[in-house]
Design a protein around this motif. Sequence first.
Motif, PDB file in Angstrom:
ATOM      1  N   ALA A   1      17.786   2.714   1.033  1.00 58.78           N
ATOM      2  CA  ALA A   1      17.332   2.313  -0.069  1.00 58.78           C
ATOM      3  C   ALA A   1      16.070   2.051  -0.527  1.00 58.78           C
ATOM      4  O   ALA A   1      16.386   0.251   0.532  1.00 58.78           O
ATOM      5  CB  ALA A   1      18.367   2.666  -1.173  1.00 58.78           C
ATOM      6  N   PHE A   2      14.892   2.193  -0.785  1.00 57.85           N
ATOM      7  CA  PHE A   2      13.683   0.886  -0.579  1.00 57.85           C
ATOM      8  C   PHE A   2      13.098   0.823  -1.996  1.00 57.85           C
ATOM      9  O   PHE A   2      13.245   2.143  -2.861  1.00 57.85           O
ATOM     10  CB  PHE A   2      12.834   1.633  -0.372  1.00 57.85           C
ATOM     11  N   PRO A   3      12.899  -0.141  -2.681  1.00 56.10           N
ATOM     12  CA  PRO A   3      12.212  -0.524  -4.088  1.00 56.10           C
ATOM     13  C   PRO A   3      11.247   0.456  -4.100  1.00 56.10           C
ATOM     14  O   PRO A   3      10.298   0.530  -3.259  1.00 56.10           O
ATOM     15  CB  PRO A   3      12.318  -2.050  -4.154  1.00 56.10           C
ATOM     16  N   LEU A   4      11.288   1.112  -5.684  1.00 55.96           N
ATOM     17  CA  LEU A   4      10.028   1.661  -5.845  1.00 55.96           C
ATOM     18  C   LEU A   4       9.145   0.472  -5.686  1.00 55.96           C
ATOM     19  O   LEU A   4       9.053  -1.163  -6.967  1.00 55.96           O
ATOM     20  CB  LEU A   4       9.896   2.455  -6.919  1.00 55.96           C
ATOM     21  N   LEU A   5       7.324   0.656  -5.922  1.00 47.93           N
ATOM     22  CA  LEU A   5       7.006  -0.449  -6.368  1.00 47.93           C
ATOM     23  C   LEU A   5       6.262   0.319  -7.629  1.00 47.93           C
ATOM     24  O   LEU A   5       6.719   0.724  -8.067  1.00 47.93           O
ATOM     25  CB  LEU A   5       5.418   0.245  -5.640  1.00 47.93           C
ATOM     26  N   ASP A   6       6.331  -1.671  -7.908  1.00 45.18           N
ATOM     27  CA  ASP A   6       5.935  -1.396  -9.392  1.00 45.18           C
ATOM     28  C   ASP A   6       4.449  -1.637 -10.339  1.00 45.18           C
ATOM     29  O   ASP A   6       4.300  -2.590 -11.746  1.00 45.18           O
ATOM     30  CB  ASP A   6       7.227  -2.642 -10.515  1.00 45.18           C
ATOM     31  N   GLN A   7       3.917  -1.300  -9.291  1.00 45.03           N
ATOM     32  CA  GLN A   7       2.063  -1.477  -9.888  1.00 45.03           C
ATOM     33  C   GLN A   7       1.177   0.250  -8.983  1.00 45.03           C
ATOM     34  O   GLN A   7       1.878   0.625  -8.452  1.00 45.03           O
ATOM     35  CB  GLN A   7       1.539  -2.705  -8.980  1.00 45.03           C
ATOM     36  N   THR A   8       0.264   0.719  -9.666  1.00 40.29           N
ATOM     37  CA  THR A   8      -0.043   1.128  -8.993  1.00 40.29           C
ATOM     38  C   THR A   8      -1.004   1.233  -7.373  1.00 40.29           C
ATOM     39  O   THR A   8      -0.987  -0.056  -7.874  1.00 40.29           O
ATOM     40  CB  THR A   8      -1.171   1.817 -10.429  1.00 40.29           C
ATOM     41  N   ILE A   9      -1.449   2.400  -7.522  1.00 45.01           N
ATOM     42  CA  ILE A   9      -2.222   2.273  -5.757  1.00 45.01           C
ATOM     43  C   ILE A   9      -3.293   1.569  -6.054  1.00 45.01           C
ATOM     44  O   ILE A   9      -3.767   0.696  -5.408  1.00 45.01           O
ATOM     45  CB  ILE A   9      -2.447   3.689  -5.619  1.00 45.01           C
ATOM     46  N   GLY A  10      -4.649   2.013  -7.687  1.00 45.64           N
ATOM     47  CA  GLY A  10      -5.283  -0.199  -7.692  1.00 45.64           C
ATOM     48  C   GLY A  10      -4.991  -0.754  -8.256  1.00 45.64           C
ATOM     49  O   GLY A  10      -5.723  -2.244  -7.009  1.00 45.64           O
ATOM     50  N   GLU A  11      -3.780  -1.008  -9.084  1.00 51.84           N
ATOM     51  CA  GLU A  11      -3.239  -2.337  -8.316  1.00 51.84           C
ATOM     52  C   GLU A  11      -2.613  -2.732  -7.597  1.00 51.84           C
ATOM     53  O   GLU A  11      -3.254  -4.215  -7.008  1.00 51.84           O
ATOM     54  CB  GLU A  11      -2.078  -2.795  -9.476  1.00 51.84           C
ATOM     55  N   CYS A  12      -2.127  -2.167  -6.353  1.00 54.13           N
ATOM     56  CA  CYS A  12      -2.053  -2.522  -5.287  1.00 54.13           C
ATOM     57  C   CYS A  12      -3.360  -2.774  -3.936  1.00 54.13           C
ATOM     58  O   CYS A  12      -3.126  -3.868  -3.668  1.00 54.13           O
ATOM     59  CB  CYS A  12      -1.028  -1.530  -4.686  1.00 54.13           C
ATOM     60  N   LEU A  13      -3.824  -1.931  -4.630  1.00 54.77           N
ATOM     61  CA  LEU A  13      -5.262  -2.624  -3.647  1.00 54.77           C
ATOM     62  C   LEU A  13      -5.960  -4.088  -4.005  1.00 54.77           C
ATOM     63  O   LEU A  13      -6.500  -5.107  -2.677  1.00 54.77           O
ATOM     64  CB  LEU A  13      -6.527  -1.824  -3.746  1.00 54.77           C
ATOM     65  N   ARG A  14      -6.400  -3.922  -5.551  1.00 54.43           N
ATOM     66  CA  ARG A  14      -6.671  -5.542  -5.608  1.00 54.43           C
ATOM     67  C   ARG A  14      -5.617  -6.589  -5.395  1.00 54.43           C
ATOM     68  O   ARG A  14      -6.017  -7.659  -4.917  1.00 54.43           O
ATOM     69  CB  ARG A  14      -6.638  -5.220  -7.588  1.00 54.43           C
ATOM     70  N   ASP A  15      -4.317  -6.192  -5.464  1.00 54.32           N
ATOM     71  CA  ASP A  15      -3.355  -7.363  -4.417  1.00 54.32           C
ATOM     72  C   ASP A  15      -3.401  -7.369  -3.644  1.00 54.32           C
ATOM     73  O   ASP A  15      -3.647  -8.753  -2.619  1.00 54.32           O
ATOM     74  CB  ASP A  15      -2.063  -7.114  -5.529  1.00 54.32           C
ATOM     75  N   LYS A  16      -3.899  -6.575  -2.742  1.00 57.08           N
ATOM     76  CA  LYS A  16      -3.944  -6.623  -1.368  1.00 57.08           C
ATOM     77  C   LYS A  16      -5.055  -7.460  -0.929  1.00 57.08           C
ATOM     78  O   LYS A  16      -5.600  -8.428  -0.093  1.00 57.08           O
ATOM     79  CB  LYS A  16      -3.856  -5.200  -0.581  1.00 57.08           C
ATOM     80  N   ALA A  17      -6.572  -7.582  -1.689  1.00 54.89           N
ATOM     81  CA  ALA A  17      -7.397  -7.666  -1.543  1.00 54.89           C
ATOM     82  C   ALA A  17      -7.411  -8.930  -1.478  1.00 54.89           C
ATOM     83  O   ALA A  17      -8.788 -10.181  -1.362  1.00 54.89           O
ATOM     84  CB  ALA A  17      -8.353  -7.472  -2.699  1.00 54.89           C
ATOM     85  N   GLU A  18      -6.999  -9.577  -2.874  1.00 55.94           N
ATOM     86  CA  GLU A  18      -6.351 -11.169  -3.518  1.00 55.94           C
ATOM     87  C   GLU A  18      -5.924 -11.626  -1.897  1.00 55.94           C
ATOM     88  O   GLU A  18      -6.130 -12.992  -1.297  1.00 55.94           O
ATOM     89  CB  GLU A  18      -5.530 -11.156  -4.313  1.00 55.94           C
ATOM     90  N   ARG A  19      -5.216 -10.928  -1.311  1.00 60.95           N
ATOM     91  CA  ARG A  19      -3.930 -11.683  -0.775  1.00 60.95           C
ATOM     92  C   ARG A  19      -4.097 -11.497   0.880  1.00 60.95           C
ATOM     93  O   ARG A  19      -4.164 -12.021   1.415  1.00 60.95           O
ATOM     94  CB  ARG A  19      -2.530 -10.777  -0.698  1.00 60.95           C
ATOM     95  N   PHE A  20      -4.932 -10.308   0.717  1.00 55.25           N
ATOM     96  CA  PHE A  20      -5.717 -10.135   2.690  1.00 55.25           C
ATOM     97  C   PHE A  20      -7.473  -9.816   2.847  1.00 55.25           C
ATOM     98  O   PHE A  20      -7.434  -9.080   3.418  1.00 55.25           O
ATOM     99  CB  PHE A  20      -4.726  -9.022   3.070  1.00 55.25           C
ATOM    100  N   GLY A  21      -8.017 -10.249   1.865  1.00 53.66           N
ATOM    101  CA  GLY A  21      -9.109 -10.193   1.116  1.00 53.66           C
ATOM    102  C   GLY A  21     -10.292 -10.297   2.916  1.00 53.66           C
ATOM    103  O   GLY A  21     -10.942  -8.530   3.205  1.00 53.66           O
ATOM    104  N   SER A  22     -10.183 -10.700   4.137  1.00 51.11           N
ATOM    105  CA  SER A  22     -10.387 -10.222   5.168  1.00 51.11           C
ATOM    106  C   SER A  22     -10.303  -9.497   6.255  1.00 51.11           C
ATOM    107  O   SER A  22     -10.523  -9.651   6.842  1.00 51.11           O
ATOM    108  CB  SER A  22     -10.923 -11.730   5.830  1.00 51.11           C
ATOM    109  N   ARG A  23      -9.005  -9.264   6.390  1.00 47.61           N
ATOM    110  CA  ARG A  23      -8.136  -8.465   6.828  1.00 47.61           C
ATOM    111  C   ARG A  23      -8.670  -6.942   6.821  1.00 47.61           C
ATOM    112  O   ARG A  23      -9.437  -6.565   6.174  1.00 47.61           O
ATOM    113  CB  ARG A  23      -6.556  -8.541   6.269  1.00 47.61           C
ATOM    114  N   PRO A  24      -8.595  -6.450   8.102  1.00 43.84           N
ATOM    115  CA  PRO A  24      -8.984  -5.054   8.352  1.00 43.84           C
ATOM    116  C   PRO A  24      -7.640  -4.197   7.338  1.00 43.84           C
ATOM    117  O   PRO A  24      -7.137  -4.131   7.394  1.00 43.84           O
ATOM    118  CB  PRO A  24      -8.698  -4.509   9.754  1.00 43.84           C
ATOM    119  N   ALA A  25      -8.453  -3.025   6.401  1.00 43.19           N
ATOM    120  CA  ALA A  25      -7.879  -2.157   6.273  1.00 43.19           C
ATOM    121  C   ALA A  25      -7.861  -0.755   5.746  1.00 43.19           C
ATOM    122  O   ALA A  25      -7.158  -0.101   6.047  1.00 43.19           O
ATOM    123  CB  ALA A  25      -8.146  -2.498   4.130  1.00 43.19           C
ATOM    124  N   LEU A  26      -9.311  -0.561   6.847  1.00 40.61           N
ATOM    125  CA  LEU A  26      -9.488   0.783   7.241  1.00 40.61           C
ATOM    126  C   LEU A  26     -10.275   0.568   8.357  1.00 40.61           C
ATOM    127  O   LEU A  26     -11.559   0.204   8.595  1.00 40.61           O
ATOM    128  CB  LEU A  26     -10.278   1.431   5.975  1.00 40.61           C
TER     129      LEU A  26
END
Length: 88
Positions: A1-26
């Motif tokens: 069992a894995f916990p569900l994300l408590d954020q939208t896909i848009g919020e998830c992208l914003r979070d990843k950009a803030e935390r890992f902005g210079s890392r490759p995403a695609l």
Amino acid sequence: AFPLLDQTIGECLRDKAERFGSRPALIWRDRDGALRQFTYAQLLDIAERVASWLLERAQKGDRIAIWSRNSAEWVVVEHACALSGTVV
């Protein structure tokens, strides 16, 4: 069992950009075979610009169809829809 994300896909992208902005995403190969990439910060930036463009032409909740091969642009539009509140 894995916990569900408590954020939208848009919020998830914003979070990843803030935390890992210079890392490759695609990462993909263009038509000439050259390797290309968007970092999380770049993906967020372009997706936000496309989301703004979408909201000039549609309203939150509107459905957006994508007719395309798998591509980087498809990923951008999918994230733009999430950020704009439109539905793919």
